[in-house]
Write a protein that holds these residues in place. Structure first.
Motif, PDB file in Angstrom:
ATOM      1  N   PHE A  94       0.834  -1.202   0.000  1.00 50.71           N
ATOM      2  CA  PHE A  94       0.000   0.000   0.000  1.00 50.71           C
ATOM      3  C   PHE A  94       0.874   1.259   0.000  1.00 50.71           C
ATOM      4  N   GLY A  95       0.553   2.192  -0.879  1.00 52.43           N
ATOM      5  CA  GLY A  95       1.284   3.457  -0.950  1.00 52.43           C
ATOM      6  C   GLY A  95       2.469   3.459  -1.884  1.00 52.43           C
ATOM      7  N   ALA A  96       2.801   2.307  -2.463  1.00 52.52           N
ATOM      8  CA  ALA A  96       3.948   2.222  -3.365  1.00 52.52           C
ATOM      9  C   ALA A  96       3.653   2.924  -4.682  1.00 52.52           C
ATOM     10  N   THR A  97       4.683   3.544  -5.228  1.00 50.41           N
ATOM     11  CA  THR A  97       4.618   4.067  -6.587  1.00 50.41           C
ATOM     12  C   THR A  97       5.411   3.081  -7.434  1.00 50.41           C
ATOM     13  N   VAL A  98       4.739   2.485  -8.407  1.00 53.86           N
ATOM     14  CA  VAL A  98       5.306   1.374  -9.162  1.00 53.86           C
ATOM     15  C   VAL A  98       5.388   1.731 -10.636  1.00 53.86           C
ATOM     16  N   THR A  99       6.557   1.498 -11.220  1.00 56.38           N
ATOM     17  CA  THR A  99       6.714   1.639 -12.664  1.00 56.38           C
ATOM     18  C   THR A  99       6.560   0.252 -13.252  1.00 56.38           C
ATOM     19  N   ILE A 100       5.604   0.115 -14.170  1.00 54.79           N
ATOM     20  CA  ILE A 100       5.357  -1.179 -14.803  1.00 54.79           C
ATOM     21  C   ILE A 100       5.496  -1.012 -16.309  1.00 54.79           C
ATOM     22  N   ALA A 101       5.809  -2.113 -16.989  1.00 50.87           N
ATOM     23  CA  ALA A 101       5.929  -2.110 -18.446  1.00 50.87           C
ATOM     24  C   ALA A 101       5.094  -3.255 -18.995  1.00 50.87           C
ATOM     25  N   GLU A 107       5.864   1.935 -20.686  1.00 54.76           N
ATOM     26  CA  GLU A 107       5.909   2.087 -19.222  1.00 54.76           C
ATOM     27  C   GLU A 107       4.766   2.945 -18.726  1.00 54.76           C
ATOM     28  N   ARG A 108       4.355   2.634 -17.508  1.00 53.14           N
ATOM     29  CA  ARG A 108       3.281   3.367 -16.843  1.00 53.14           C
ATOM     30  C   ARG A 108       3.635   3.415 -15.358  1.00 53.14           C
ATOM     31  N   ARG A 136       0.290  -6.509  -5.813  1.00 50.65           N
ATOM     32  CA  ARG A 136       0.596  -6.664  -4.383  1.00 50.65           C
ATOM     33  C   ARG A 136       1.657  -7.736  -4.152  1.00 50.65           C
ATOM     34  N   GLY A 137       2.674  -7.365  -3.413  1.00 54.41           N
ATOM     35  CA  GLY A 137       3.732  -8.306  -3.050  1.00 54.41           C
ATOM     36  C   GLY A 137       4.786  -8.521  -4.125  1.00 54.41           C
ATOM     37  N   ALA A 138       4.630  -7.909  -5.290  1.00 54.00           N
ATOM     38  CA  ALA A 138       5.579  -8.099  -6.391  1.00 54.00           C
ATOM     39  C   ALA A 138       6.892  -7.376  -6.104  1.00 54.00           C
ATOM     40  N   ALA A 139       7.971  -7.902  -6.667  1.00 57.39           N
ATOM     41  CA  ALA A 139       9.298  -7.289  -6.561  1.00 57.39           C
ATOM     42  C   ALA A 139       9.723  -6.858  -7.968  1.00 57.39           C
ATOM     43  N   VAL A 140      10.773  -6.031  -8.052  1.00 54.97           N
ATOM     44  CA  VAL A 140      11.294  -5.607  -9.346  1.00 54.97           C
ATOM     45  C   VAL A 140      11.684  -6.846 -10.153  1.00 54.97           C
ATOM     46  N   GLY A 141      11.248  -6.880 -11.412  1.00 55.16           N
ATOM     47  CA  GLY A 141      11.534  -8.011 -12.291  1.00 55.16           C
ATOM     48  C   GLY A 141      10.392  -9.011 -12.365  1.00 55.16           C
ATOM     49  N   ASP A 142       9.459  -8.970 -11.412  1.00 56.47           N
ATOM     50  CA  ASP A 142       8.326  -9.897 -11.425  1.00 56.47           C
ATOM     51  C   ASP A 142       7.381  -9.560 -12.575  1.00 56.47           C
ATOM     52  N   LEU A 143       6.793 -10.597 -13.151  1.00 61.70           N
ATOM     53  CA  LEU A 143       5.799 -10.454 -14.199  1.00 61.70           C
ATOM     54  C   LEU A 143       4.441 -10.792 -13.598  1.00 61.70           C
ATOM     55  N   ARG A 144       3.477  -9.915 -13.759  1.00 64.13           N
ATOM     56  CA  ARG A 144       2.132 -10.128 -13.206  1.00 64.13           C
ATOM     57  C   ARG A 144       1.097 -10.018 -14.309  1.00 64.13           C
ATOM     58  N   ARG A 145       0.144 -10.939 -14.289  1.00 64.62           N
ATOM     59  CA  ARG A 145      -0.955 -10.929 -15.258  1.00 64.62           C
ATOM     60  C   ARG A 145      -2.192 -10.323 -14.614  1.00 64.62           C
ATOM     61  N   ALA A 154      -0.152  -8.529 -19.385  1.00 63.84           N
ATOM     62  CA  ALA A 154       0.969  -8.869 -18.525  1.00 63.84           C
ATOM     63  C   ALA A 154       1.815  -7.615 -18.310  1.00 63.84           C
ATOM     64  N   TYR A 155       2.228  -7.417 -17.057  1.00 65.38           N
ATOM     65  CA  TYR A 155       3.060  -6.260 -16.713  1.00 65.38           C
ATOM     66  C   TYR A 155       4.286  -6.739 -15.950  1.00 65.38           C
ATOM     67  N   GLU A 156       5.415  -6.125 -16.262  1.00 63.84           N
ATOM     68  CA  GLU A 156       6.643  -6.385 -15.514  1.00 63.84           C
ATOM     69  C   GLU A 156       6.878  -5.209 -14.578  1.00 63.84           C
ATOM     70  N   VAL A 157       7.245  -5.507 -13.347  1.00 68.28           N
ATOM     71  CA  VAL A 157       7.549  -4.461 -12.379  1.00 68.28           C
ATOM     72  C   VAL A 157       8.967  -3.969 -12.674  1.00 68.28           C
ATOM     73  N   VAL A 158       9.084  -2.690 -13.021  1.00 73.51           N
ATOM     74  CA  VAL A 158      10.369  -2.104 -13.402  1.00 73.51           C
ATOM     75  C   VAL A 158      11.015  -1.397 -12.212  1.00 73.51           C
ATOM     76  N   ALA A 159      10.211  -0.706 -11.410  1.00 74.34           N
ATOM     77  CA  ALA A 159      10.749   0.039 -10.258  1.00 74.34           C
ATOM     78  C   ALA A 159       9.659   0.172  -9.183  1.00 74.34           C
ATOM     79  N   ILE A 160      10.102   0.273  -7.940  1.00 79.16           N
ATOM     80  CA  ILE A 160       9.206   0.457  -6.798  1.00 79.16           C
ATOM     81  C   ILE A 160       9.765   1.590  -5.952  1.00 79.16           C
TER      82      ILE A 160
END
Length: 165
Positions: A94-101, A107-108, A136-145, A154-160
């Motif tokens: 909660f409260g994280a700013t996440v860069t996803i691709a 990127e978004r 939720r719970g993802a780390a940089v490099g994780d792929l989430r559908r 599908a999005y990859e977590v680029v930065a948190i």
């Protein structure tokens, strides 16, 4: 119950709760008393059936009272979480700013906030939104559908990032 029901916690940032309180105070101590005065004045002017000030004022008072009730419930149910106090900053919480691709490397940047604080135009998405649930719970490099109305993406977590105190 729906997204605004009491079937799940109403997580909110300190700033989000302050915004709800400010709106409540502006309506309760500002607009509502002025409107009551106008309605009272208009009621004293005789025929209420064709009195625009009276009819509009009564309608607006009902709207304000509904909004005050809703704000009151949301503030009572609020569980304030300060993102600056997040310990595990390597994962999305909660409260994280996440860069996803996405699959096309578009990127978004999104920030996970309380459902009462959402603003899609500025990238603030509600904690219970499909994309937030997937992240939720993802780390940089994780792929989430994510299942979206337009189909699965599908999005990859680029930065948190998290706000600092």
């Amino acid at each position: 119950m729906g997204a605004t029901g009491t079937d799940r916690p109403n997580y909110i940032t300190p700033a989000g709760l302050a915004a709800l309180r400010a709106e409540y105070e502006a309506l309760f101590a500002g607009e509502r008393p002025r409107l009551v005065e106008t309605v009272s004045w208009a009621a004293g002017n005789g025929d209420r059936s064709e009195n625009g000030d009276y009819l509009y004022g009564k309608k607006r008072l009902r709207e304000i009272d509904r909004r005050l009730g809703w704000l009151s419930k949301r503030m009572k149910a609020a569980r304030v979480i300060d993102p600056t106090a997040t310990v595990d900053r390597g994962r999305v919480w909660f409260g994280a700013t996440v860069t996803i691709a996405d699959e096309n490397d578009n990127e978004r940047v999104v920030t996970l906030v309380g459902d009462d604080e959402t603003d899609a135009g500025s990238g603030r998405i509600g904690w219970h939104a499909p994309i937030a649930r997937a992240l939720r719970g993802a780390a940089v490099g994780d792929l989430r559908r994510v299942d979206l109305p337009a189909g699965e993406r599908a999005y990859e977590v680029v930065a948190i990032a998290y706000p600092t105190a």
